[in-house]
Design a protein around this motif. Structure first.
Motif, PDB file in Angstrom:
ATOM      1  N   ALA A 158       0.835  -1.212   0.000  1.00  0.00           N
ATOM      2  CA  ALA A 158       0.000   0.000   0.000  1.00  0.00           C
ATOM      3  C   ALA A 158       0.866   1.257   0.000  1.00  0.00           C
ATOM      4  N   VAL A 159       1.917   1.256   0.816  1.00  0.00           N
ATOM      5  CA  VAL A 159       2.811   2.414   0.854  1.00  0.00           C
ATOM      6  C   VAL A 159       3.479   2.604  -0.501  1.00  0.00           C
ATOM      7  N   GLU A 160       3.886   1.504  -1.132  1.00  0.00           N
ATOM      8  CA  GLU A 160       4.547   1.576  -2.442  1.00  0.00           C
ATOM      9  C   GLU A 160       3.614   2.157  -3.494  1.00  0.00           C
ATOM     10  N   VAL A 161       2.328   1.725  -3.494  1.00  0.00           N
ATOM     11  CA  VAL A 161       1.369   2.224  -4.492  1.00  0.00           C
ATOM     12  C   VAL A 161       1.164   3.732  -4.329  1.00  0.00           C
ATOM     13  N   VAL A 162       0.998   4.189  -3.111  1.00  0.00           N
ATOM     14  CA  VAL A 162       0.777   5.623  -2.888  1.00  0.00           C
ATOM     15  C   VAL A 162       1.976   6.439  -3.347  1.00  0.00           C
ATOM     16  N   GLU A 163       3.178   5.885  -3.149  1.00  0.00           N
ATOM     17  CA  GLU A 163       4.386   6.593  -3.557  1.00  0.00           C
ATOM     18  C   GLU A 163       4.477   6.726  -5.064  1.00  0.00           C
TER      19      GLU A 163
ATOM     20  N   ARG B 210       0.084   5.585   8.872  1.00  0.00           N
ATOM     21  CA  ARG B 210       0.990   6.640   9.302  1.00  0.00           C
ATOM     22  C   ARG B 210       2.011   6.951   8.213  1.00  0.00           C
ATOM     23  N   ARG B 211       2.569   5.890   7.605  1.00  0.00           N
ATOM     24  CA  ARG B 211       3.590   6.111   6.583  1.00  0.00           C
ATOM     25  C   ARG B 211       2.997   6.780   5.342  1.00  0.00           C
ATOM     26  N   ILE B 212       1.809   6.340   4.976  1.00  0.00           N
ATOM     27  CA  ILE B 212       1.160   6.949   3.798  1.00  0.00           C
ATOM     28  C   ILE B 212       0.924   8.443   4.022  1.00  0.00           C
ATOM     29  N   LEU B 213       0.435   8.822   5.222  1.00  0.00           N
ATOM     30  CA  LEU B 213       0.135  10.237   5.480  1.00  0.00           C
ATOM     31  C   LEU B 213       1.391  11.076   5.557  1.00  0.00           C
ATOM     32  N   ARG B 214       2.529  10.426   5.857  1.00  0.00           N
ATOM     33  CA  ARG B 214       3.777  11.181   5.818  1.00  0.00           C
ATOM     34  C   ARG B 214       4.209  11.435   4.379  1.00  0.00           C
TER      35      ARG B 214
END
Length: 828
Positions: free
Chosen positions: A42-47, A72-76
């Motif tokens: 999920a974090v990779e896709v948002v990036e 938390r990581r996504i919102l950062r």
């Protein structure tokens, strides 16, 4: 931003079947769906995918990163709406989401309706908060969100710039750390009053401390927001930097004080007329009209100070002024308080005095019209700020209510667009504004410009607009958002201040005297014009900041002049003195100084002085005194030689007479010698006096009578009766008059008192208008009837007749009990 139906949702779910079912449901609602089975994915896709518009996040994602950590990581990485979607309702699971900026918590299997409504609500909340963030960041004033206990929750960039801090630095500070120590407790008291419910908003001024330590004055508008239960949630504060505004007002007051000083000391008549009566007069104007003080002239009828022959003309000029038209200069007679007439040159112009129409009247001796004093009213004003959002593709715009108010427009009838907004910009500013807009769209720079707009009433106002270009997902300019602020009053104050400063600078440059300002016990120079620098040889940088004692040749004179001038200022409002200054190259200048306080009655705020170089004048005066002294010495030597020569002639005639025996020739020579001796005494009396040009008859004539009496060695007691007025006459008149009187007295002493023990001489002198009448006589037997003074051949009478003609007068003989000679001649 895309419509909700076309938005893309990232579904984070580790169960494949649940992920598939949920994805179909979301697609049926019109959303595009991407899935990620783990938190890491999920974090990779948002990036990597900028098209993700919302994240639907499961909490329990199996091994690895759980949903809370992934959120938390996504919102950062990105500011994006995020909704939790979980089957867990246990408190320990739900608590994991606390502190994460989510837009909801959906329990799985709550139904498709709940799922759709929750997601759409999240999108609406996100859009609402996005607009708030845009307005919060783009507003042209500082914006602060503060917790009830004073911690800074959120600040915009304008507030950071105002105090010189970064957002990261402010994150560790509270409001007290940024507030001036003297304003901390009053600020806490106002916050407490808001928390206690005394009011829901407050407006006040306070001082902040800039990061570099300087004081920043600010105008604050504070609103306390509460939650649904009425508990305080946070303070929303508008912070307007007014430091420069206060500085401008202080400068304006200083210029006004200087202007008032010039008005009080100006050597011209300045009067203000309102409703036919004077309501203001400067000291010179009051003196010109014969009044003891300006206050005495207040409420005096203007027409009563005009001579009768000019009143009709003045009434017409007053009507012109009442119609708003100025009058050209005119010569006329004014009536002083004592009724005497005085010729004056006067001009009048219409003004507004104390908010009402009036006439400013400038008297004679004006070389240029003195600009009337404009009474500026300074009042606290609210900083009106409006927001706008312009779609660059369509040209349509959204305005806040405050923006409509600034323009005086009705939101119900006016639709803002780029095209019709252009019509509201002053035509002289329009091209420059749109060129700057185009440049900011091309470069991405911030738009920041002050220009003029036209309100619906037709009035032109100054606005300060700040904006920025917002780009779409492809990096192309999509819209421009920003603020309008009405800065008309600030611009006008700055313009007035510039004009006042330019006028003062012009006066300082034009005045042919050194002008400066000193302040404090050490009389430190705070200002110096070019003429002062030119006179002393010092630069402005060398003079400003130094004591004026630098210029004095003698330290004791520096102290004395200071004491004398400040004493004079205390007694009469101004002081004058003469002093010796030493220039930078060592030359000595003789200076005339005139000083007055910069602010009446307060010497601590500075004293204005004017210095006039009188060195050449002093040298010229000394040269004149030397020449006069030499002239006086030369004249006295000349007079001495003339008298000696006349004495020599008298001696020669006397010697020659002695050799003639008792013959007629001896009598003639003795008479000539007596006349020369008389002329010598007359000459000595005239030219040994202090005044070589004229002498009073009262001082001159008695001396001639006494001198002649002493020449005759006789035992006759001759008394004199003198009635002589104090009449000054020039020497050219006294000389023939003295010879004539000498001849008459000599004749009396020789013939009038023979064989008598006593006698009397009468001499009177009186002025009758433009003629002088001198009567001379004695109580002797008088002239024989056969002698006519007009035809007699005797030398004495012929001489008297010739001298009377030289005086332009007549000499008449009056016979009676006593003989009288009457001399009349004109005097100026």
């Amino acid at each position: 931003m895309k419509n909700e139906a076309g938005k893309t949702i990232l579904l984070v779910e580790d169960e494949a079947l649940i992920a598939a079912a949920t994805a179909r449901t979301l697609q049926r609602f019109g959303f595009a769906v991407r899935t990620a089975p783990t938190g890491e994915r999920a974090v990779e896709v948002v990036e990597t995918d900028p098209d993700i518009d919302l994240v639907l996040m499961d909490i329990d994602l199996g091994p690895g990163m759980d949903g809370a950590e992934a959120a938390r990581r996504i919102l950062r990485i990105r500011d994006i709406p995020l909704v939790f979607h979980s089957a867990h309702t246990e408190p320990e699971v739900v608590d994991k989401t606390e502190g994460i900026g989510s837009y909801g918590y959906i329990v799985k299997n709550s139904g498709d309706t709940v799922l759709e409504a929750s997601i759409r609500m999240a999108f609406r909340l996100w859009e609402s908060e996005s607009r708030f963030r845009t307005a919060f960041e783009s507003v042209a004033v500082g914006m602060v969100l503060t917790s009830p206990d004073g911690k800074l929750l959120r600040v915009n960039q304008e507030f950071c710039s105002m105090l010189g801090y970064t957002r990261e630095e402010l994150a560790f500070l509270d409001f007290a750390a940024l507030t001036h120590p003297d304003d901390v407790e009053p600020s806490r008291a106002r916050m407490a009053a808001l928390r206690n419910g005394d009011s829901d908003r407050a407006r006040f001024r306070k001082r902040y401390l800039h990061k570099d330590g300087r004081v920043v004055w600010a105008d604050l508008s504070v609103v306390l927001l509460r939650d649904s239960s009425g508990e305080p949630q946070h303070f929303v504060t508008h912070v307007q930097d007014i430091t420069e505004e206060l500085r401008i007002r202080e400068e304006l007051e200083r210029s006004r004080a200087q202007f008032d000083l010039l008005l009080r000391t100006a050597p011209v008549s300045i009067l203000v007329l309102q409703d036919g009566r004077y309501v203001f007069a400067n000291p010179f104007g009051a003196r010109l009209l014969g009044y003891g003080s300006p206050e005495e002239m207040v409420r005096v009828s203007a027409i009563d100070t005009i001579a009768e022959e000019h009143r009709s003309v003045i009434r017409e000029r007053m009507e012109r002024v009442a119609a708003g038209l100025p009058n050209e200069p005119i010569e006329m007679y004014i009536l002083r308080k004592d009724g005497t007439k005085l010729l004056s040159e006067s001009t009048s112009i219409p003004i507004v005095y104390d908010g009402r129409p009036a006439a400013l009247i400038l008297g004679r001796d004006m070389t240029e019209q003195k600009r009337m004093e404009e009474r500026l009213r300074a009042a606290e004003s609210i900083a009106h700020v409006g927001h706008y959002d312009i779609d660059l593709a369509t040209g349509s715009a959204v305005w806040s209510e405050e923006t409509y108010r600034i323009f005086g427009l009705d939101p119900g009838t006016f639709q803002p667009t780029m095209e019709n907004y252009a019509e509201l910009i002053h035509e002289e500013d329009r091209d420059a504004v749109y060129q700057e807009v185009d440049r900011c769209i091309r470069t991405g720079d911030r738009f920041d410009k002050v220009y003029r707009i036209r309100t619906v009433s037709g009035e032109y106002r100054f606005v300060h607009s700040i904006g920025r270009v917002r780009k779409d997902g492809n990096g192309a300019p999509a819209s421009m958002v920003g603020t309008f602020q009405d800065v008309t009053e600030t611009v006008r104050v700055e313009q007035t201040l510039r004009e006042s400063k330019e006028r003062l600078d012009s006066i300082l440059k034009a005045v042919p005297a050194g002008i400066g300002i000193v302040q404090g016990p050490e009389r430190i120079i705070r200002e110096a014009n070019g003429k002062l620098c030119e006179m002393t040889g010092y630069s402005r940088e060398e003079l400003v900041g130094a004591s004026i004692g630098l210029l004095y040749a003698d330290p004791e004179e520096y102290e004395r002049v200071g004491r004398d001038k400040y004493r004079q200022i205390a007694e009469r409002g101004y002081g004058t003195a003469e002093a010796a200054w030493r220039t930078k190259d060592g030359r000595i200048l003789e200076i005339f100084l005139a000083s007055a306080p910069l602010f009446s009655g307060d010497l601590s705020r500075g004293v204005t002085f004017a210095a006039l170089d009188i060195t050449e004048r002093k040298r010229a005066e000394e040269a004149v005194r030397t020449l006069l002294s030499e002239k006086e010495l030369l004249l006295r030597e000349t007079h001495h030689r003339v008298k000696n020569n006349m004495g020599l002639i008298h001696s020669l005639l006397s010697l020659q007479a002695g050799r003639q025996g008792n013959t007629p020739a001896r009598g003639v020579l003795e008479d000539a010698a007596a006349r020369v001796q008389g002329m010598s005494r007359l000459y000595d009396r005239l030219y040994r006096s202090e005044n070589f040009r004229e002498m009073s008859l009262r001082d001159f004539l008695p001396g001639i009578v006494d001198q002649v009496r002493t020449l005759f060695n006789t035992e006759v007691d001759v008394r004199t009766e003198l009635r002589i007025e104090d009449i000054p006459l020039p020497v050219r008149t006294l000389t023939p008059l003295g010879i004539l009187l000498n001849e008459l007295v000599t004749n009396s002493m020789k013939y009038a008192f023979r064989g008598r023990p006593e006698g009397r001489i009468l001499l009177t002198a009186a002025r009758r208008r433009d003629k002088l009448r001198i009567t001379y006589g004695d109580d002797g037997p008088g002239l024989p009837e056969s002698i006519d003074p007009d035809t007699s051949g005797g030398f004495g009478l012929q001489l008297c007749r010739l001298l009377s003609e030289q005086l332009g007068g007549t000499l008449n003989l009056e016979r009676g009990r006593e003989t009288r000679f009457v001399l009349e001649f004109p005097v100026g």
